[in-house]
Design a protein around this motif. Structure first.
Motif, PDB file in Angstrom:
ATOM      1  N   LYS A   8      17.152   3.307 -38.177  1.00 35.34           N
ATOM      2  CA  LYS A   8      17.076   4.633 -38.775  1.00 35.34           C
ATOM      3  C   LYS A   8      18.464   5.118 -39.176  1.00 35.34           C
ATOM      4  O   LYS A   8      19.459   4.686 -38.588  1.00 35.34           O
ATOM      5  N   GLY A   9      18.531   5.990 -40.155  1.00 37.03           N
ATOM      6  CA  GLY A   9      19.804   6.602 -40.539  1.00 37.03           C
ATOM      7  C   GLY A   9      20.415   7.314 -39.348  1.00 37.03           C
ATOM      8  O   GLY A   9      19.711   7.993 -38.615  1.00 37.03           O
ATOM      9  N   GLY A  10      21.715   7.101 -39.138  1.00 35.43           N
ATOM     10  CA  GLY A  10      22.390   7.787 -38.046  1.00 35.43           C
ATOM     11  C   GLY A  10      22.210   7.142 -36.680  1.00 35.43           C
ATOM     12  O   GLY A  10      22.730   7.644 -35.691  1.00 35.43           O
ATOM     13  N   GLU A 130      20.650  -0.675 -45.704  1.00 37.45           N
ATOM     14  CA  GLU A 130      20.356   0.735 -45.948  1.00 37.45           C
ATOM     15  C   GLU A 130      19.424   1.253 -44.860  1.00 37.45           C
ATOM     16  O   GLU A 130      18.604   0.508 -44.335  1.00 37.45           O
ATOM     17  N   GLY A 132      16.400   2.865 -42.867  1.00 37.47           N
ATOM     18  CA  GLY A 132      14.965   2.724 -43.097  1.00 37.47           C
ATOM     19  C   GLY A 132      14.568   1.278 -43.266  1.00 37.47           C
ATOM     20  O   GLY A 132      15.283   0.374 -42.841  1.00 37.47           O
ATOM     21  N   LEU A 133      13.416   1.046 -43.898  1.00 39.46           N
ATOM     22  CA  LEU A 133      12.848  -0.296 -43.907  1.00 39.46           C
ATOM     23  C   LEU A 133      12.821  -0.971 -45.268  1.00 39.46           C
ATOM     24  O   LEU A 133      12.414  -2.124 -45.385  1.00 39.46           O
ATOM     25  N   LYS A 156      12.142   9.621 -33.007  1.00 43.82           N
ATOM     26  CA  LYS A 156      12.242   9.278 -34.429  1.00 43.82           C
ATOM     27  C   LYS A 156      12.834   7.888 -34.614  1.00 43.82           C
ATOM     28  O   LYS A 156      12.344   7.066 -35.381  1.00 43.82           O
ATOM     29  N   GLU A 159      10.571   5.070 -33.502  1.00 48.40           N
ATOM     30  CA  GLU A 159       9.451   4.867 -34.423  1.00 48.40           C
ATOM     31  C   GLU A 159       9.888   3.929 -35.565  1.00 48.40           C
ATOM     32  O   GLU A 159       9.175   2.980 -35.919  1.00 48.40           O
ATOM     33  N   VAL A 160      11.063   4.155 -36.108  1.00 50.35           N
ATOM     34  CA  VAL A 160      11.581   3.285 -37.175  1.00 50.35           C
ATOM     35  C   VAL A 160      11.812   1.877 -36.621  1.00 50.35           C
ATOM     36  O   VAL A 160      11.467   0.873 -37.250  1.00 50.35           O
ATOM     37  N   ARG A 163       8.613  -0.091 -36.265  1.00 52.29           N
ATOM     38  CA  ARG A 163       8.122  -0.608 -37.556  1.00 52.29           C
ATOM     39  C   ARG A 163       8.964  -1.797 -38.019  1.00 52.29           C
ATOM     40  O   ARG A 163       8.432  -2.765 -38.565  1.00 52.29           O
TER      41      ARG A 163
END
Lengths: 243, 253
Positions: A8-10, A130, A132-133, A156, A159-160, A163
């Motif tokens: 995830k970002g961050g 980048e 996300g997925l 959060k 969860e990423v 996935r």
């Protein structure tokens, strides 16, 4: 060897990629760090500074606007859009530009395709993906060696990560390593283990020195090499090369 | 108000957008929270039960446009009806709509994403306050997912990486049709942080949200910041931000 860093970002992908790349280079491996983020900041964490990081992006944009010539092949791409970072790491910003020329090796190619085609037999490529997925999804079924999923112990972020893990397992994209980042206590670690059971896991403790390095735009490997968080990140290199 | 939050991944877009939506809803205003980030986030910060569905297929119709198959709300279904029917109910009377999440190796998201855009475009201006959470980074936010916004809020941490992203976003947002672009300084720790954000981003800073360990705890628990502790410094600062934005809105209209 090819290693991708996702999450995830961050969540800490860029810091992880940077320290890992330099730790691998210090082991004597010829190391290329690829900034595949369309919002590229890997230079800051590697320790090449604010100006140089901005300049690399500007070179990439100049190609986009037609003010600079396209690179002829991959090695030219690494030369033209790259800079020497500390410990002998070669950093290149390769995110797809906005107006690609069809068939051009430097811009018609996406980060995942470049990663697939780069020759890493005599060294290691560390790719900072980048957030996300998207990039993982576009890898299709072309495996690389190691995929590091960076996650914080937050709902959060997990969860990423979940996935990402599912995708990597489904498509057999590479050996999975979970970088459990910003772990404060056992409850944090339990949260991560519960969400991502039975996976190879490296714990990175929550580290004020890394926050501090980020605020200053420095590499934590330069400003706090002996802090527990940075040592854990360096330890990730052991896991990556172990097999 | 029609707000869209952008920023580097992890800057705090969802936390601030979710908290602001809850506070506005709690004051009795009709609020539609929009999550157009294909990664989960806003639902946690709103305290809405998570739901990956997006707009269901039964609400869509296929059209053929410029040689391409596109999807939109089926004819006869207005945007307002679609909100009533398909937006999730949240605490404080808020409604919540999401783009449809990235699923599977070849996730088929195009339908619900196009319908999402079509729905938002069709909402009358006086119907709902829109509070939107856009994807992180600089590539996706201006694909069109933020066109509803009258104000783009760039969430910025006082770190070089976040400031670099903010400069890129400010340039991009300038080319988008949003009439106003402002910044919120998030996770501030030192006296000079707000001034740093203003100077380096070149934007007007309309909010200062202090670093708040309570928020990190809420994130770990998957709880909305307002439900975790509505008296926390960060929630208080978002309340101030809301007041500032509402006052600006009054002046402009």
């Amino acid at each position: 060897m090819k290693v991708a860093v996702v999450g995830k970002g961050g969540s800490g992908k860029t810091t992880t990629s940077a320290v890992l790349a330099r730790a691998l280079a210090r082991r004597g491996l010829k190391t290329i760090a690829l900034d595949c983020d369309t919002n590229p900041n890997l230079g800051l964490s590697l320790g090449v500074g604010d100006e140089e990081t901005g300049r690399l992006v500007a070179v990439r944009q100049a190609v986009d606007t037609g003010e600079e010539e396209h690179a002829a092949d991959f090695s030219d791409l690494i030369t033209r859009f790259g800079v020497d970072a500390p410990d002998g790491v070669r950093l290149a910003v390769v995110s797809a530009i906005e107006n690609p020329e069809p068939g051009c090796p430097c811009c018609g190619i996406s980060p995942e395709q470049l990663l697939e085609r780069l020759d890493s037999t005599d060294g290691v490529v560390v790719a900072d993906f980048e957030a996300g997925l998207g990039t993982v999804i576009r890898m299709g079924s072309n495996p690389i060696d190691v995929i590091i999923v960076v996650t914080e112990p937050t709902s959060k972020s997990l969860e990423v990560a979940r996935r990402a893990v599912t995708l990597v397992q489904q498509e057999k994209l590479g050996r999975l390593v979970i970088a459990a980042n910003r772990v404060r206590d056992d409850a944090d670690l339990d949260r991560i283990r519960a969400a991502l059971p039975d996976l190879d896991l490296v714990v990175i403790p929550d580290e004020p020195e890394i926050v501090n390095a980020e605020r200053l735009g420095e590499s934590p490997l330069d400003s706090a090499p002996l802090s527990p968080g940075v040592r854990a990140l360096v330890g990730l290199a052991d896991n990556v090369v172990q097999r | 108000m029609r707000l869209a939050f952008v920023g580097k991944g992890g800057a705090g877009k969802s936390s601030i957008a979710g908290t602001l939506a809850r506070l506005l809803g709690g004051s009795g205003e009709p609020v539609l929270a929009l999550d157009s980030d294909p990664m989960p986030g806003l639902a946690f910060s709103l305290g809405v039960e998570r739901d990956d569905a997006g707009i269901p297929d039964e609400a869509l119709e296929e059209i053929f446009e410029n040689g391409r198959t596109m999807y939109r709300l089926r004819s006869g279904l207005t945007s307002e009806e679609a909100v009533t029917r398909y937006a999730a109910m949240g605490p404080d009377g808020i409604r919540f709509l999401q783009l449809g999440k990235a699923r599977g190796a070849r996730g088929e998201n195009a339908r619900s994403q196009q319908a999402f855009l079509h729905l938002v475009k069709g909402l009358p201006h006086d119907s709902w306050h829109l509070v939107g959470d856009l994807p992180g980074g600089t590539r996706q936010p201006f694909f069109g997912w933020g066109r509803y916004a009258r104000t783009v809020v760039v969430v910025v941490e006082p770190t070089p990486a976040s400031l670099l992203s903010a400069r890129r976003l400010a340039r991009l947002a300038d080319t988008a049709p949003a009439p106003r672009v402002v910044a919120v300084a998030n996770k501030t720790r030192a006296a000079g942080d707000v001034a740093l954000v203003a100077r380096k981003s070149g934007l007007t800073v309309v909010g200062d949200i202090p670093f708040d360990p309570g928020l990190a705890t809420a994130d770990r628990l998957g709880t909305a910041p307002v439900d975790h502790d509505d008296q926390s410094p960060a929630v208080g600062a978002v309340n101030d931000l809301l007041a500032t934005l509402l006052k600006e809105e009054e002046v402009r209209t």
